[in-house]
Design a protein around this motif. Structure first.
Motif, PDB file in Angstrom:
ATOM      1  N   TYR A  21      43.349  41.996  28.191  1.00  0.00           N
ATOM      2  CA  TYR A  21      43.848  41.578  29.502  1.00  0.00           C
ATOM      3  C   TYR A  21      45.278  42.084  29.635  1.00  0.00           C
TER       4      TYR A  21
ATOM      5  N   SER B 203      34.750  36.199  30.985  1.00  0.00           N
ATOM      6  CA  SER B 203      34.913  37.603  31.377  1.00  0.00           C
ATOM      7  C   SER B 203      33.607  38.269  31.804  1.00  0.00           C
TER       8      SER B 203
ATOM      9  N   ILE C 241      46.041  33.686  29.249  1.00  0.00           N
ATOM     10  CA  ILE C 241      46.131  34.955  29.970  1.00  0.00           C
ATOM     11  C   ILE C 241      47.329  34.944  30.923  1.00  0.00           C
TER      12      ILE C 241
ATOM     13  N   PHE D 265      41.433  41.649  33.502  1.00  0.00           N
ATOM     14  CA  PHE D 265      40.570  42.111  32.411  1.00  0.00           C
ATOM     15  C   PHE D 265      40.454  43.630  32.486  1.00  0.00           C
TER      16      PHE D 265
END
Length: 108
Positions: A76, A67, A13, A81
């Motif tokens: 994301y 999440s 991420i 998120f």
């Protein structure tokens, strides 16, 4: 979730401006919801990193814990998120997704 998996998720991420954890790939989504989000991302001209959660059962389960979201796809943007298919679709329709994507990609 083990610490190594959490770190792997955070690195994925953190090192990509937009990440879609999905069933299948960008070119071959393997569920209708993933296909819908891929299409929305195409419409907002978003280059994104896709992660096929079907290829890794540990990742699939870990993402649900990470999440606190039980389903896929999971989007994301800019490390944050956004949500699943319905939320992404609704944000696109309302014109709320484009500015978030543009900002993450340095187009704002």
């Amino acid at each position: 979730m083990d610490e190594q998996l959490r770190k792997r998720i955070e690195e994925t991420i953190g090192s990509n401006k937009i990440v879609l954890f999905m069933k299948g790939t960008k070119s071959f989504p393997q569920c209708g919801f993933s296909a819908q989000v891929v299409e929305v991302m195409r419409r907002v001209n978003a280059d994104f990193h896709a992660v096929n959660i079907l290829a890794d059962a540990d990742l699939r389960q870990g993402m649900k814990e990470f999440s606190s979201w039980p389903t896929f796809p999971q989007l994301y943007v800019g490390g944050r998120f956004i949500g699943g298919c319905d939320i992404v679709r609704d944000m696109y329709t309302a014109g709320e997704l484009q500015p978030i994507v543009d900002q993450a990609l340095g187009r704002a």
